[in-house]
Design a protein around this motif. Structure first.
Motif, PDB file in Angstrom:
ATOM      1  N   PHE A  19       0.947  -1.207   0.038  1.00 31.74           N
ATOM      2  CA  PHE A  19      -0.032  -0.036  -0.057  1.00 31.74           C
ATOM      3  C   PHE A  19       1.050   1.318   0.075  1.00 31.74           C
ATOM      4  CE2 PHE A  19      -2.517  -3.304   1.562  1.00 31.74           C
ATOM      5  CZ  PHE A  19      -3.896  -2.774   1.016  1.00 31.74           C
ATOM      6  N   CYS A  79      -1.693  -1.234  -4.152  1.00 37.67           N
ATOM      7  CA  CYS A  79      -2.936  -0.548  -3.712  1.00 37.67           C
ATOM      8  C   CYS A  79      -2.416   0.932  -3.738  1.00 37.67           C
ATOM      9  CB  CYS A  79      -3.337  -1.093  -2.646  1.00 37.67           C
ATOM     10  SG  CYS A  79      -4.115  -2.582  -2.852  1.00 37.67           S
ATOM     11  N   ILE A  84      -4.455  -1.499  -7.980  1.00 34.33           N
ATOM     12  CA  ILE A  84      -5.680  -1.148  -7.296  1.00 34.33           C
ATOM     13  C   ILE A  84      -5.450   0.308  -7.041  1.00 34.33           C
ATOM     14  CG2 ILE A  84      -7.141  -1.542  -5.378  1.00 34.33           C
ATOM     15  CD1 ILE A  84      -6.504  -4.409  -5.459  1.00 34.33           C
ATOM     16  N   SER A  85      -6.371   1.063  -7.554  1.00 34.17           N
ATOM     17  CA  SER A  85      -6.514   2.669  -7.506  1.00 34.17           C
ATOM     18  C   SER A  85      -7.640   2.916  -6.502  1.00 34.17           C
ATOM     19  CB  SER A  85      -6.343   3.229  -9.044  1.00 34.17           C
ATOM     20  OG  SER A  85      -5.220   2.711  -9.520  1.00 34.17           O
ATOM     21  N   THR A  86      -7.672   4.023  -5.802  1.00 38.63           N
ATOM     22  CA  THR A  86      -8.725   4.339  -5.340  1.00 38.63           C
ATOM     23  C   THR A  86      -9.198   5.449  -5.753  1.00 38.63           C
ATOM     24  OG1 THR A  86      -7.318   5.687  -3.723  1.00 38.63           O
ATOM     25  CG2 THR A  86      -7.891   3.404  -2.958  1.00 38.63           C
ATOM     26  N   SER A 141     -12.284   3.778  -1.296  1.00 38.37           N
ATOM     27  CA  SER A 141     -11.333   3.650  -0.153  1.00 38.37           C
ATOM     28  C   SER A 141     -11.994   2.896   0.787  1.00 38.37           C
ATOM     29  CB  SER A 141     -10.972   5.013   0.512  1.00 38.37           C
ATOM     30  OG  SER A 141     -12.117   5.811   0.846  1.00 38.37           O
ATOM     31  N   LEU A 152     -10.530  -3.726   1.638  1.00 42.11           N
ATOM     32  CA  LEU A 152     -10.103  -4.241   0.067  1.00 42.11           C
ATOM     33  C   LEU A 152     -11.182  -5.094  -0.092  1.00 42.11           C
ATOM     34  CD1 LEU A 152      -8.332  -3.655  -2.225  1.00 42.11           C
ATOM     35  CD2 LEU A 152      -7.035  -5.698  -1.398  1.00 42.11           C
TER      36      LEU A 152
END
Length: 216
Positions: free
Chosen positions: A119, A143, A168-170, A202, A205
Motif C-alpha cells: 500500500f 494498492c 488497485i487505485s482508489t 477507499s 479491500l
C-alpha cells in the motif's frame, strides 16, 4: 558532515492474521503505507482474513510516534526508507522481509503460494524487495502505489520476475495523482509484465477487486 553507517541487529514487529501450519493454503505478505499503523492495515484487509489464508503484516523498521489529539490512544507509524539513507534502508528491509517470510513459510506446507501486496510506499518497498529476493511468489498487488522520487521506478520494475501484477487505485486517494496509476501501468507494460488495473472506493479491500482468479 557525512553520516557513517553501522550495521546492528534490530527487533522488528509484525502482525499475523492466522497461524502458520499445514492448514494454510495461501500466505499474503502485506506491506503498509508510510506512517500507516499495522492495525489500520489489518482493518483494510479484514475481507481477506479467512481460515485458509495467513496474512503477514510486517512493520517497517523506522518506528515513530504519530501525532494525536486529546484523549486519543498513542499510535505508532513506521517508514520503509528515508531519502538520505535509501540504499541502506532498502538492504535492511530486504534482509528483514526475506528472513521473516521464510520463517513463516517453513511452518507451512511445502510450496504454499505467496502473494505480496503493498500500500502506498509499501508498494515501492515490495517492488524493491521482490526484485532481489529468493522468495517465490505468484502475484504482486499494488494498492494506491507511491514511488518516492529517490527510487527509479522503471529500473525497479525491470528487475521484477515475470509475475502478474494488479494495480488497485482508489477513487479518493490520500497521496498524489500517481496513486491512480497514470504512468505506472504504462511502465509495467513497457517492461513486459502482465498488469491489470482496478478502481475501488477507499476502505476495506473488496474481494471482487482481486479478480476471479485470485487465490481465495
Amino acid at each position: 558532515m557525512t553520516p557513517l553507517f553501522f550495521t546492528t541487529p534490530r527487533t522488528a514487529r509484525y502482525l499475523s492474521l492466522g497461524e502458520p501450519g499445514p492448514a494454510i493454503e495461501h500466505v499474503w505478505v502485506c506491506l503498509h503505507g508510510h506512517d500507516q499503523p499495522t492495525a489500520d492495515l489489518a482493518e483494510q484487509l479484514r475481507n481477506l482474513d479467512t481460515p485458509e489464508r495467513l496474512l503477514l503484516l510486517p512493520e517497517a523498521l523506522s518506528r515513530h510516534a504519530l501525532a494525536r489529539t486529546n484523549g486519543e490512544e498513542p499510535r505508532t507509524g513506521a517508514a520503509w526508507f528515508a531519502p538520505d539513507s535509501l540504499l541502506a534502508d532498502l538492504a535492511d528491509l530486504s534482509t528483514y522481509l526475506d528472513s521473516l517470510t521464510k520463517e513463516i513459510l517453513a511452518k507451512c506446507a511445502p510450496g504454499t503460494p505467496v502473494t505480496v501486496i503493498g500500500f502506498g510506499h509499501g508498494a515501492a518497498a515490495a517492488c524493491r524487495w521482490l526484485a532481489g529476493t529468493t522468495v517465490d511468489y505468484i502475484r504482486l498487488i499494488m494498492c494506491a502505489p507511491v514511488f518516492p522520487i529517490e527510487i527509479d521506478r522503471r529500473a525497479t520494475l525491470v528487475a521484477l520476475p515475470e509475475r502478474p501484477v494488479l494495480v488497485i487505485s482508489t477513487t479518493n486517494d490520500a497521496y498524489t495523482r500517481e496513486t491512480i496509476g497514470e504512468g505506472l501501468m504504462q511502465d509495467l507494460l513497457d517492461v513486459g509484465l502482465s498488469a491489470q488495473q482496478r478502481i475501488v472506493d477507499s476502505g476495506p479491500l473488496p474481494l471482487a477487486a482481486l479478480g476471479a482468479s485470485a487465490p481465495v
